[in-house]
Design a protein around this motif. Structure first.
Motif, short mmCIF file in Angstrom:
data_model
loop_
_atom_site.label_atom_id
_atom_site.label_comp_id
_atom_site.label_asym_id
_atom_site.label_seq_id
_atom_site.Cartn_x
_atom_site.Cartn_y
_atom_site.Cartn_z
N ARG A 23 -6.69 -3.47 4.40
CA ARG A 23 -7.54 -3.85 3.27
C ARG A 23 -6.68 -4.51 2.19
NH1 ARG A 23 -9.76 1.23 2.08
NH2 ARG A 23 -11.02 1.65 3.92
N ARG A 24 -5.47 -3.99 2.06
CA ARG A 24 -4.55 -4.54 1.06
C ARG A 24 -4.14 -5.97 1.43
NH1 ARG A 24 -3.27 -3.15 -4.16
NH2 ARG A 24 -3.31 -0.95 -3.54
N GLU A 38 1.12 4.23 -2.97
CA GLU A 38 0.88 5.65 -2.72
C GLU A 38 2.15 6.49 -2.89
OE1 GLU A 38 -1.02 6.05 1.10
OE2 GLU A 38 -2.57 4.56 0.61
N GLN A 52 0.83 -1.20 0.00
CA GLN A 52 0.00 0.00 0.00
C GLN A 52 0.87 1.26 0.00
OE1 GLN A 52 -3.24 -0.03 -0.42
NE2 GLN A 52 -3.31 2.22 -0.49
N THR A 84 -1.99 -6.91 -6.69
CA THR A 84 -1.35 -7.00 -5.37
C THR A 84 -0.36 -8.15 -5.32
OG1 THR A 84 -3.33 -6.08 -4.35
CG2 THR A 84 -1.79 -7.20 -2.89
N GLU A 104 -5.74 6.02 9.18
CA GLU A 104 -6.38 5.83 7.87
C GLU A 104 -5.48 4.98 6.97
OE1 GLU A 104 -7.53 9.51 6.13
OE2 GLU A 104 -8.96 10.01 7.71
N PHE A 105 -4.16 5.23 7.02
CA PHE A 105 -3.25 4.39 6.23
C PHE A 105 -3.27 2.96 6.75
CE2 PHE A 105 0.95 2.42 5.70
CZ PHE A 105 1.00 2.38 4.31
N THR A 151 -5.75 1.40 8.02
CA THR A 151 -6.98 0.76 7.51
C THR A 151 -6.78 0.34 6.05
OG1 THR A 151 -8.35 2.06 9.01
CG2 THR A 151 -9.45 1.08 7.09
N ARG A 152 -6.18 1.24 5.24
CA ARG A 152 -5.95 0.91 3.82
C ARG A 152 -4.98 -0.26 3.68
NH1 ARG A 152 -5.59 6.53 3.66
NH2 ARG A 152 -3.33 6.55 3.22
#
Length: 587
Positions: free
Chosen positions: A224-225, A180, A176, A236, A217-218, A220-221
């Motif tokens: 999810r990844r 980004e 992730q 992925t 927030e990162f 959480t992302r």
């Protein structure tokens, strides 16, 4: 060539036969034979046997002596103290037995293969993807490699496994972050070395970790990844595979510097057991071995409790459905027992993970995956310490990179070789410096019992004095120099010659090589072989000081001493090879 019966085994057989004849009602009896400074061997078993049979130990010892055949093997047996036997061998037997080992052109020196070999799966050298290898990875790699060599030499069928860290939350975080911040990994794999690529990945990992800990927030992302990764999302997975491939290139470069063979087929990381995790959990829950507790699948143990007195469980599956290390390790056991048909599984893992493996092994036994016919053993190792006795760190308090440590050892060793070198080119000095430096690091580790901590002291490691690999390598090189200078004289055994005390001591010790290898392999104890080799080199030094070789009194004596030199060299070479250490011909 067939294996050669050692002198101690031959003496043992003679004494056991005499004991059984003296006390037929006792059946087979062990004379408890060992090396002695009072004679060549001492037998202590008569005392316990006499007590058991209510006999006078000294009278029994005298009776045994009368039943022992002397002649070619045994020169003298005398009763000592309350019933010990001191046994002296003939010089002829010592030389003749060594000659039989010397005649083994297979390089095994008459060491037998295991009569009933099994299959051992050994889990060692377990680096983590996207992380640089540090000093903490040294011991698992070096100890594991030596145990593999010892077991294979004795005839065991060995399956190597490198359980690399290549799965889990950290990869969701890493992928992730790269998604980004794509500019932070702007190199192409073919433009940089393995070390540079891993340095980039390691830097990326640390940046991702920092953001993961600071930004919810990162986080959480990233999680999810992880779900995308576990679900097999193509993009992925492709990014994950890139991390794994670049890390492997780096791993291979470090292991090559360590002079170790790591094969790609033997690398089966955490990801290799993904397809088994759900079934492992289902089998444990259905059998009642694991139970649900606060949403997590746990295994509880009667004898494992925390400081508060409450049970400490092994968590196989987390309450959010994720799998922990236990699920992977238990799935690996299933694979190793049922697919690889292992009789023994060895884990060369830090002693600090002992509780985890105790719980994993007990769980596997409860589930019926580890039966009486399969042994699981953690070969737990201690910590590498600095000279101050604290865990080895850089001056800045960082963990020491393994490549930096090896490079410094090679530099120090090269300086020692250059100082002593005679007629060596710069290229040869560099080659010897690498062999001596890497050997020094390995030997310092392997000469210490695995479960003990040891101090990493490069000055001592590359010293020509004391219990170091350099001392052993120089002993080997010295012998090769003598053999080169011998001219027309060749090594040849002359059993008819009388031996000097130093020759006898060296010959008797060389004869016990096979027994030492067997013991080191059976106990997964490379340090016992290292101790044997150091004593062999020490006895050779005494022999060299007291017994002129090329200036001996007769041609037969020159040949016999050259023979003792060559037997010693071959034993040092083979023994060091089993520890994964080179023996240069010239230093």
């Amino acid at each position: 060539m067939a294996s050669v019966t050692s002198l101690s085994d031959s003496v043992h057989q003679r004494l056991a036969a005499a004991l059984s004849a003296a006390l037929p009602q006792a059946g087979s009896a062990d004379p408890l034979l060992r090396r002695s400074d009072r004679a060549d061997f001492q037998a202590n078993g008569i005392l316990a046997l006499a007590k058991k049979e209510k006999a006078n130990p000294r009278e029994l010892a005298t009776q045994v002596v009368s039943g022992v055949e002397s002649g070619e093997l045994i020169k003298d047996v005398e009763v000592s103290g309350p019933g010990f036997l001191n046994i002296t061998l003939t010089d002829r037997a010592i030389t003749a037995n060594l000659a039989a080992r010397y005649a083994d052109d297979s390089g095994r020196l008459g060491v037998p293969h295991t009569e009933q070999p099994g299959t051992t799966v050994i889990d060692y050298a377990q680096p983590n993807v996207a992380k640089e290898m540090h000093v903490g990875h040294l011991r698992s790699a070096v100890i594991g490699d030596a145990v593999v060599k010892l077991l294979e030499f004795t005839g065991e069928n060995v399956v190597r496994r490198h359980h690399i860290g290549d799965w889990g939350t950290q990869f969701g975080m890493l992928i992730q972050y790269l998604e980004e911040h794509p500019h932070e990994l702007d190199h192409k794999a073919d433009e940089v070395s393995g070390e540079e690529a891993m340095s980039n990945l390691d830097r990326l990992y640390k940046a991702a970790r920092k953001l993961f800990d600071a930004d919810e927030e990162f986080k959480t992302r990233a999680r999810r990844r992880v779900v995308d990764l576990q679900a097999g999302d193509p993009r992925t997975l492709a990014m994950w595979q890139k991390f794994v491939d670049e890390s492997k290139i780096y791993f291979f470069s470090v292991f090559e510097k360590l002079d170790m063979e790591i094969r790609d087929a033997d690398i089966v990381g955490e990801s290799g057991y993904n397809d088994m995790l759900a079934e492992t959990c289902r089998l444990l829950e259905e059998s009642g071995v694991a139970v649900r507790s606060e949403g997590a699948l746990c295994v509880f143990f009667d004898d494992i409790k925390g400081p508060d007195g409450n049970p400490v469980p092994l968590i196989v599956q987390k309450s959010d459905g994720g799998y922990g290390y236990a699920a992977t390790d238990l799935s690996a056991i299933r694979d190793r027992v049922f697919n690889l048909k292992a009789d023994s599984i060895i884990y060369v893992v830090d002693v600090r993970q002992s509780l985890h493996f105790k719980m994993v092994f007990e769980t596997a036994r409860k589930a019926g995956w580890l039966g009486d016919d399969v042994k699981a053993h953690q070969l737990a190792f201690g910590t590498v310490l600095g000279k101050d006795g604290k865990p080895f760190k850089t001056r800045e308090g960082e963990t020491v990179r393994l490549v930096d440590l090896l490079d410094e050892a090679i530099d120090r060793a090269s300086a020692v070789v250059r100082e002593k070198a005679q007629d060596l080119s710069e290229e040869e000095i560099a080659e010897r410096g690498t062999q001596v430096g890497v050997g020094a690091v390995k030997y310092a580790d392997l000469s210490t019992s695995a479960n003990r901590d040891y101090k990493f002291d490069l000055d001592q490691m590359v010293s020509l004095n004391g219990d170091t690999s350099v001392y052993l390598q120089y002993a080997y090189a010295r012998i090769q120099s003598i053999l080169r200078k011998a001219g027309a004289s060749r090594p040849a055994a002359h059993p008819e010659l009388e031996l000097h005390e130093a020759e006898r001591a060296l010959g008797l010790h060389a004869d016990s090589f096979a027994a030492t290898v067997a013991e080191a392999a059976t106990e997964y104890a490379p340090h016992k072989l290292a101790a044997y080799l150091y004593q062999l080199a020490s006895l050779y030094t005494t022999f060299y000081d007291k017994c002129p070789v090329l200036k001996a009194e007769t041609q037969e004596q020159i040949e016999n001493r050259l023979f003792l030199c060559d037997v010693t060299a071959r034993t040092l070479h083979r023994g060091m090879d089993l520890l994964g250490i080179r023996t240069p011909e010239r230093l």
